[in-house]
Design a protein around this motif. Structure first.
Motif, short mmCIF file in Angstrom:
data_model
loop_
_atom_site.label_atom_id
_atom_site.label_comp_id
_atom_site.label_asym_id
_atom_site.label_seq_id
_atom_site.Cartn_x
_atom_site.Cartn_y
_atom_site.Cartn_z
N ILE A 1 43.85 53.95 50.36
CA ILE A 1 43.40 54.11 51.86
C ILE A 1 44.64 54.09 52.72
CG2 ILE A 1 42.46 53.05 53.87
CD1 ILE A 1 39.96 52.50 52.24
N PRO A 2 45.48 53.12 52.44
CA PRO A 2 46.93 53.17 53.27
C PRO A 2 47.89 54.28 52.94
CG PRO A 2 46.58 51.17 52.15
CD PRO A 2 45.55 52.01 51.55
N TYR A 3 47.75 54.84 51.65
CA TYR A 3 48.55 55.99 51.55
C TYR A 3 48.09 57.16 50.96
CZ TYR A 3 51.21 51.83 51.16
OH TYR A 3 51.79 50.38 51.45
N PRO A 4 47.38 57.91 52.10
CA PRO A 4 46.83 59.05 51.79
C PRO A 4 47.71 60.32 50.94
CG PRO A 4 46.95 59.02 54.13
CD PRO A 4 47.33 57.50 53.48
N ALA A 5 48.82 60.28 51.42
CA ALA A 5 49.99 61.33 51.04
C ALA A 5 50.06 61.24 49.39
CB ALA A 5 51.19 61.32 51.68
N ALA B 1 46.92 62.27 47.99
CA ALA B 1 47.06 63.87 47.91
C ALA B 1 47.74 64.45 46.93
CB ALA B 1 47.33 64.43 49.35
N ASN B 2 48.88 63.88 46.49
CA ASN B 2 49.54 64.40 45.58
C ASN B 2 48.95 64.34 44.13
OD1 ASN B 2 51.79 65.28 46.81
ND2 ASN B 2 53.04 63.24 46.75
N ASN C 1 43.96 67.71 51.29
CA ASN C 1 44.28 66.53 52.29
C ASN C 1 42.99 65.71 52.88
OD1 ASN C 1 47.08 67.15 52.16
ND2 ASN C 1 47.44 67.31 54.05
N ALA D 1 41.75 63.56 50.20
CA ALA D 1 42.58 62.37 49.97
C ALA D 1 42.22 61.27 51.32
CB ALA D 1 44.05 62.75 50.20
N VAL D 2 41.83 61.75 52.38
CA VAL D 2 41.57 61.01 53.27
C VAL D 2 40.10 60.43 53.15
CG1 VAL D 2 41.06 60.81 55.73
CG2 VAL D 2 43.09 61.93 54.95
N VAL D 3 39.10 61.25 52.67
CA VAL D 3 37.72 60.94 52.91
C VAL D 3 37.28 60.30 51.50
CG1 VAL D 3 35.48 61.82 52.74
CG2 VAL D 3 37.08 62.56 54.35
N TRP E 1 37.67 56.24 51.58
CA TRP E 1 36.74 55.70 52.31
C TRP E 1 35.34 55.68 51.87
CZ3 TRP E 1 37.16 52.30 56.04
CH2 TRP E 1 38.33 51.98 56.36
N ALA E 2 35.07 56.93 51.06
CA ALA E 2 33.58 56.80 50.34
C ALA E 2 33.33 56.09 49.28
CB ALA E 2 33.73 58.42 49.91
N VAL F 1 31.24 57.28 56.53
CA VAL F 1 32.35 57.44 55.88
C VAL F 1 33.31 58.40 56.72
CG1 VAL F 1 33.39 59.01 53.79
CG2 VAL F 1 31.58 57.34 53.47
N ALA G 1 37.05 57.23 58.00
CA ALA G 1 38.32 57.88 57.58
C ALA G 1 38.99 58.59 58.61
CB ALA G 1 37.83 59.19 56.51
N PHE H 1 40.50 55.81 60.68
CA PHE H 1 41.71 55.33 60.28
C PHE H 1 42.87 56.17 59.85
CE2 PHE H 1 44.15 53.80 56.57
CZ PHE H 1 44.47 52.44 57.06
N ASN I 1 46.75 55.38 61.17
CA ASN I 1 47.50 55.02 60.11
C ASN I 1 48.93 55.53 60.23
OD1 ASN I 1 48.65 54.51 57.44
ND2 ASN I 1 47.45 55.70 56.35
N ILE J 1 48.07 61.72 57.02
CA ILE J 1 48.46 63.00 56.63
C ILE J 1 47.77 64.10 57.73
CG2 ILE J 1 49.24 62.76 54.51
CD1 ILE J 1 46.42 63.27 53.48
N VAL K 1 44.95 66.53 58.09
CA VAL K 1 43.64 66.76 57.24
C VAL K 1 43.99 68.23 56.91
CG1 VAL K 1 41.47 66.89 57.43
CG2 VAL K 1 42.52 64.98 58.42
#
Lengths: 155, 162
Positions: free
Chosen positions: A37-41, A44-45, A59, A62-64, A67-68, B7, B11, B14, B18, B22, B24
Motif C-alpha cells: 500500500i505505501p509503495y504503489p510504484a 506497479a513495476n 497503475n 497497483a493502487v486498488v 486495498w482490496a 476499496v 484506495a 490514500f 500518499n 502514482i 492512476v
C-alpha cells in the motif's frame, strides 16, 4: 471406511474449520497488503513485469489491489459480508493463479511480488499454494456461519 | 458492491494523500517527441557499430536475452548505471533504446532520461508492426528476424542470419 469418509466430510464442511480458515486467509491478505500500500510504484513495476496487464491499467491495479486485499482481509476476519468477501478473495486468487501460471509456463525471470516487492521467483509451487487458498475461500463461502458481524448474500 | 465501494474509496483517498502516490492513469507521451527507428535501419546501424544500443528493461529480463552488445539501463538504478557507464559517452553519439512490454514502456522513460542528461541523438527502436500489440515489442521482432542476440548467462549466441 464409510465412517472415515463421513468424518472427513464433517471436518471439511465444519463451520469451525471455516472460522480458522477465515483468520488464516485474512491474516495473510492483510500481511501481503501492508507492504504494498505505501509503495504503489514498486507494485506497479511488479504487475508490469508479469506482462499480462495492458499498460493503461497497471497503475490503477497497483493502487486498488492492495486495498482490496486489506479490506477483504479485515472483512473476512470480522465476518462482515463474509460470502461476498469470500467471492472477492476467490476471484483475486483466481487472477493470481492465472498470472503466475502463465509466467511459469513461459519461464519468465520474475519474482512473485506476492508479499513484498522483492521475493521468491514464480513457480508451480506458488500456483499450487494459490490453488489451495482458492479452496479455502470456497470452504469459507459455503460453510462459514460462526461469529459473523453481518452475513453477506442469501442462504 | 459494498466491498468495491469501500476499496475504491480507501484506495483513492490514500493514493491522493500518499507521498509516494502514482498517477492512476499513466502518462502517455507524445509519440513524436522522441524519434523512432525501424528494424532495418537499426540493423544497419548495429552493423556499422557506431551506435550504442540500450536495453531499458529490468536486469532479470536483460540477463535472459538482449540484443548483442546492448548496455542495460533499467529505470530503478538508472542514475547509478548511467554514472558508471554513460557519463563519458559523447552527447552527440546516437543511442537506440529498446525494451517495452504489454505492461510497461521502459524505452520511452529511459530515452527521456537520456535526453534530460543531455544526449541529443536518442531514438527508440520499434518492431515491424506497430498495429499488432505483440509485434511492436522490438526485441521480439529483432529475434524473429534472426539478428544477433545474447541469451542467458550461459552465453549462447544467436546465429546471425542475414
Amino acid at each position: 471406511m464409510n465412517s472415515i469418509i463421513s468424518y472427513i466430510k464433517r471436518i471439511v464442511t465444519s463451520e469451525y474449520l471455516a472460522l480458522v480458515l477465515r483468520i488464516f486467509v485474512g491474516y495473510f491478505f492483510i500481511y501481503s497488503s501492508v507492504s504494498k500500500i505505501p509503495y504503489p510504484a514498486q507494485f506497479a513495476n511488479n504487475i508490469a513485469s508479469y506482462r499480462l496487464i495492458p499498460y493503461p491499467f497497471v497503475n490503477i491495479l497497483a493502487v486498488v489491489v492492495p486495498w482490496a486485499e486489506l479490506v477483504t482481509g479485515l472483512f473476512i476476519i470480522i465476518g462482515l459480508r463474509n460470502r461476498a468477501t469470500a467471492i472477492v478473495i476467490g476471484l483475486l486468487y483466481f487472477g493470481f493463479i492465472i498470472m503466475v501460471g502463465l509466467n511459469v509456463i513461459v519461464d519468465s525471470p520474475i519474482s512473485c511480488g506476492c508479499y513484498d516487492t522483492v521475493g521468491e521467483p514464480v513457480s508451480w509451487l506458488k500456483v499450487g499454494k494459490n490453488a489451495i487458498w482458492l479452496l479455502f475461500a470456497l470452504q469459507i463461502f459455503f460453510y462459514d456461519r460462526l461469529f459473523l458481524l453481518r452475513k453477506g448474500g442469501r442462504r | 458492491m459494498f466491498i468495491g465501494i469501500v476499496v475504491l474509496l480507501f484506495a483513492s483517498i490514500f493514493n491522493i494523500s500518499n507521498p509516494n502516490r502514482i498517477n492512476v492513469i499513466p502518462k502517455f507521451h507524445d509519440p513524436e517527441e522522441i524519434s523512432k527507428v525501424d528494424m532495418s535501419e537499426a540493423k544497419e546501424k548495429f552493423d556499422s557499430e557506431e551506435t550504442i544500443f540500450v536495453d531499458a528493461r529490468p536486469d532479470n529480463f536483460y540477463n535472459k536475452i538482449h540484443i548483442k552488445g546492448a548496455a542495460n539501463l533499467p529505470l530503478p538504478i538508472f542514475e547509478i548505471k548511467y554514472g558508471m557507464e554513460f557519463i563519458n559517452v559523447d552527447k552527440e553519439k546516437e543511442i537506440i533504446v529498446y525494451g517495452r512490454s504489454i505492461g510497461a514502456q521502459y524505452d520511452e522513460e529511459v530515452a527521456r532520461l537520456l535526453q534530460l542528461n543531455g544526449h541529443e541523438n536518442v531514438k527508440i527502436l520499434m518492431g515491424d508492426h506497430p498495429y499488432q500489440p505483440l509485434r511492436w515489442i522490438a526485441l521480439d521482432t529483432w529475434k524473429e528476424n534472426g539478428y544477433p542476440v545474447k541469451i542467458e548467462v550461459a552465453e549462447e549466441e544467436g546465429a546471425e542470419n542475414e
